[in-house]
Design an enzyme around this catalytic site. Structure first.
Site: not given
Length: 315
Positions: A65-66, A219
């Site tokens: 997701d990054h 995160d």
């Protein structure tokens, strides 16, 4: 001035109403992209800041997701006509991941330089590119290893401000007026020999002025070291995966933060403003939980896709 656009504010998986993690910085017309989750290109196209002038891409960690949007971003930057080298910065293992993703982005018209897990990087900004330099640069970048389920780093930027020209100092040092403009533009390191005498930027420039500090942590669980790392940031961008403190056990298990934990870091770091982002897909309306942050750190805002912030130098 530094312009910032939060391209995506979601973690985990893209949703119809939010894109995945990505933040774009614009300084003197050159761009730095931090993370590029799936769909980042779409958000960049909507904002219209351009692709060709993205000189540096910084990845916090190598979860999908990054970083899954990277091959497409690299290809689009190439299609925009870019020929100058591009720098990618990231945590331990970034070189292997980038090279693997480039299986579908092999042929680019520019070179890629990868810097893995740096502690500090100095950047100079020109009309053509943002260059990595060994000496003091216009942008000082520092990193912090944070606590997540894979190697992950936070980023802190310090955008230095040009020193004012001092007429009194120039006259006191008997600097010829013909040299004033060049010494001012050349900055503190400029040296000119004129009529057999050496003149420097120090002889005409005033005191140092406060720059802009911008920090980003995503995160991670809270860490004591974060306080000094983000200290006195003009803007602190921090993950707020979980809005409610009732989800703290989930945050601990998945190595993320709640709104209140992010706000506590911002308060202890004496930041001016907190921007919460990286929301869980289960958090449909993050604004419903904003008081969990503002009760601790009042100047908190909830991130939205393509939210733009303009951060100005202050005296």
């Amino acid at each position: 001035m530094v312009d910032l656009c939060l391209l995506g504010s979601l973690g985990g998986m893209p949703m119809p109403y939010r894109n995945l993690s990505a933040t774009l910085l614009n300084f003197k017309g050159r761009k730095i992209l931090i993370d590029c989750g799936e769909g980042t290109q779409v958000s960049m196209r909507i904002v219209g800041w351009g692709f060709k002038s993205v000189d540096v891409i910084m990845i916090t960690h190598c979860h999908g997701d990054h970083i899954v949007g990277l091959p497409g971003i690299l290809a689009t930057i190439g299609n925009s006509g870019r020929l100058e080298p591009l720098t990618i910065i990231g945590p331990q293992g970034i070189t292997e991941v980038v090279n693997s993703l480039r299986v579908i982005a092999k042929y680019l018209p520019y070179d890629i330089n990868i810097i893995e897990n740096p502690r500090e990087v100095n950047l100079n900004v020109t009309k053509e590119n943002i260059n990595v330099v060994e000496e003091k640069g216009e942008i000082k970048l520092t990193t912090l290893e944070v606590e997540h389920s894979s190697p992950c780093i936070g980023y802190s930027f310090y955008f230095r401000r040009d020193r004012k020209f001092s007429v009194d100092k120039a006259e006191k040092n008997r600097v010829p007026k013909i040299l004033w403009n060049k010494l001012q533009k050349g900055g503190i390191d400029e040296v000119i020999v004129y009529d057999g005498k050496e003149y420097t930027g120090e002889m005409v420039l005033g005191d140092e002025r406060r720059g802009i500090k911008l920090s980003l942590i995503t995160d991670s669980r809270p860490k004591e070291e974060m306080i000094d790392f983000i200290k006195e940031s003009n803007l602190f961008i921090c993950e707020g995966t979980y809005g409610s403190d009732l989800d703290k056990d989930k945050a601990i298990k998945n190595k993320h933060m709640t709104f209140s934990e992010a706000a506590t870091i911002a308060k202890e770091g004496r930041c001016k403003e907190l921007l919460l982002t990286h929301f869980s897909p289960a958090l449909a309306e993050p604004k419903e939980f904003i008081e969990n942050a503002t009760n601790i750190f009042e100047n908190t805002i909830i991130g939205e896709d393509r939210l733009i912030k303009n951060i100005s130098f202050t005296e």
